[in-house]
Enzyme design. Structure first.
Site, PDB file in Angstrom:
ATOM      1  N   ASP A  82      47.425  39.493  43.227  1.00  0.00           N
ATOM      2  CA  ASP A  82      45.976  39.505  43.009  1.00  0.00           C
ATOM      3  C   ASP A  82      45.318  40.583  43.875  1.00  0.00           C
ATOM      4  OD1 ASP A  82      43.431  38.783  42.163  1.00  0.00           O
ATOM      5  OD2 ASP A  82      43.268  37.132  43.585  1.00  0.00           O
ATOM      6  N   GLU A 100      36.001  42.921  43.020  1.00  0.00           N
ATOM      7  CA  GLU A 100      36.033  41.775  42.106  1.00  0.00           C
ATOM      8  C   GLU A 100      35.959  40.459  42.862  1.00  0.00           C
ATOM      9  OE1 GLU A 100      37.937  38.489  39.796  1.00  0.00           O
ATOM     10  OE2 GLU A 100      38.553  39.379  41.698  1.00  0.00           O
ATOM     11  N   GLU A 101      36.569  40.391  44.032  1.00  0.00           N
ATOM     12  CA  GLU A 101      36.729  39.115  44.722  1.00  0.00           C
ATOM     13  C   GLU A 101      35.412  38.509  45.194  1.00  0.00           C
ATOM     14  OE1 GLU A 101      39.192  37.413  44.548  1.00  0.00           O
ATOM     15  OE2 GLU A 101      41.019  38.598  44.532  1.00  0.00           O
TER      16      GLU A 101
END
Length: 461
Positions: free
Chosen positions: A295, A329-330
């Site tokens: 991820d 994104e996180e």
């Protein structure tokens, strides 16, 4: 009426299938075989990932690691002689964890240390930490039923696990994650002084899994942390044995001013329609205590590899192909938003966008978001993918970073790998390079290259 609509849909599918059947299927099959053969025998993605995770490491937005990752991925695409490599400016949040968190349970005469991790965006505890009686709840309804009198001054422990019966682990994640995202604010509304959230994984281990929270306006900001699943099981057991059980935790996180960062974009220019784009991408940022191998280091290197494979095989795209490393994104999605805003402002036509953000596991298919006719056309290519174990084209959706392109008419797609182990590592310190299979990673990159090739050759309309 329903029968008529079904007939129209079937006609569209048959028409699209027939159109594809008239194409040079044998030539496509041969070229796709070349893509997979090259990826599996001469692939670069695994070594890209080794360097990204071990030489660059953790890459939370705003950090030195994130800046280093921008330079690293730019340099890869320059070295691979992409036609154009550029950095796209984006302002990103800058949250820092600070020193390692501390936590222990106090139950009777017992004092037991447990592993926790501050949730992304959380405030720090007061100096000296936070200690209070802990109350376990499974959902927001239970919390609200307690009322302010029972919650005020307490620490709320959200302990609803991901549903292990869900074969799609992303569905299980979706059924539990709101307690992490919104639980701290729900607890704060009733006067809680802190929140502890069970880690989002079905596995029992000692790794706390972090992730972002979202403070509600006017609710108050209380410190919040994830506790490992083993820690959650122990805490729940002790509360049942002793309702006066307390927990102490100390964390040092803070949010600093936004920082300038970049999306990284590499292109192969189109020979016929250079102003039309097909994107493959992943997000470059990872959580601060993890290498971010699954991820989403995997998605980034697979995207670069997908474009590289077509280049080394001498394919001349009709449209411009882009590999995009999205930033943030996180904990903000600023990179995806900035990319879509730029596309809109420049009047760029994005035919399709494919994201890989579900780990570097063995690929099973692609999710598709588009019109029925667009989906039918993509589904008509299934026969070309089944020799490589990709049987499902259509079910699912696009990724978070490419989502902002949807309103512009872009077909959104996501590589769908096997999901059973993804949440063993998601947002945790054990998301490391050694957890990724070289062969599975390479199969994913080849799958994305094959889909790029077909979309570029045949379009989606």
């Amino acid at each position: 009426m329903k029968r008529t609509m079904l007939s129209v849909a079937m006609l569209a599918l048959c028409s699209t299938t027939a159109t594809f059947a008239q194409s040079d299927y044998q030539a496509d099959s041969i070229f796709i075989r070349k893509i997979f053969n090259t990826a599996l025998s001469e692939g670069h993605s695994y070594e890209y990932l080794r360097d990204l995770t071990q030489k660059v490491g953790a890459r939370l937005s705003g950090s030195a690691g994130a800046a280093k990752a921008v330079e690293y991925t730019r340099d890869i695409m320059v070295k691979e002689n992409f036609d154009n490599v550029l950095l796209q400016n984006v302002m990103v949040p800058h949250w820092v964890r600070g020193a390692k968190e501390k936590a222990y349970i106090l139950s009777g005469k017992q004092k037991i240390v447990v592993p926790i991790a501050a949730l992304g965006g959380s405030v720090a505890t007061p100096k000296g930490g936070t200690k209070a009686k802990v109350i376990e709840v499974q959902n927001f309804q239970e919390l609200r039923a307690l009322g302010t009198d029972k919650v005020k001054g307490k620490i709320i422990f959200f302990n609803r696990p991901m549903d292990p019966t869900k074969l799609n682990t992303f569905e299980a994640y979706g059924g539990a994650v709101e307690q992490r995202g919104y639980g701290p604010s729900e607890a704060a509304k009733l006067g809680a002084v802190g929140a502890i959230v069970r880690s989002m994984t079905t596995r029992l281990d000692d790794f706390p899994h972090t992730g972002s929270l979202r403070y509600a306006s006017g609710a108050g900001m209380i410190p919040a942390a994830a506790i490992s699943t083993n820690g959650a099981e122990l805490l729940s057991k002790l509360i049942k044995e002793n309702p006066d059980t307390e927990i102490y935790f100390e964390q040092y996180s803070e949010t600093l001013p936004d920082v300038a960062s970049h999306n990284v974009i590499g292109e192969l220019k189109g020979s016929e329609n250079p102003a039309k784009y097909i994107v493959v991408g992943g997000h470059l940022d990872s959580w601060d205590f993890a290498q971010g191998a699954h991820d989403d280091g995997s998605g980034c290197v697979q995207s670069i590899e997908a474009v590289r494979l077509l280049k080394v095989l001498g394919y001349k795209p009709k449209n411009t192909l882009r590999a995009v490393m999205f930033m943030n994104e996180e904990n903000g999605l600023k990179g995806g938003i900035a990319y879509a805003d730029s596309a809109k402002n420049k009047n760029e036509k994005h035919i399709a966008a494919i994201e890989s953000d579900r780990g570097g596991f063995i690929p099973l298919g692609f999710g598709v978001v588009g019109t029925p006719a667009q989906k039918a056309k993509i589904v008509s290519w299934t026969k070309l993918f089944t020799p490589y174990g990709l049987y499902e084209l259509g079910p699912g959706g696009g990724g978070a970073d490419i989502g902002p392109l949807g309103p512009q008419g872009t077909v959104l797609m996501e590589l769908i790998p096997d999901s059973q182990r993804y949440f063993d590592y998601h947002h945790a310190a054990n998301d490391t390079f050694d957890k990724v299979s070289k062969r599975e990673l390479e199969l994913g990159g080849a799958s994305m290259a094959a889909m790029l090739y077909l979309i570029d050759k045949y379009g989606v309309e």
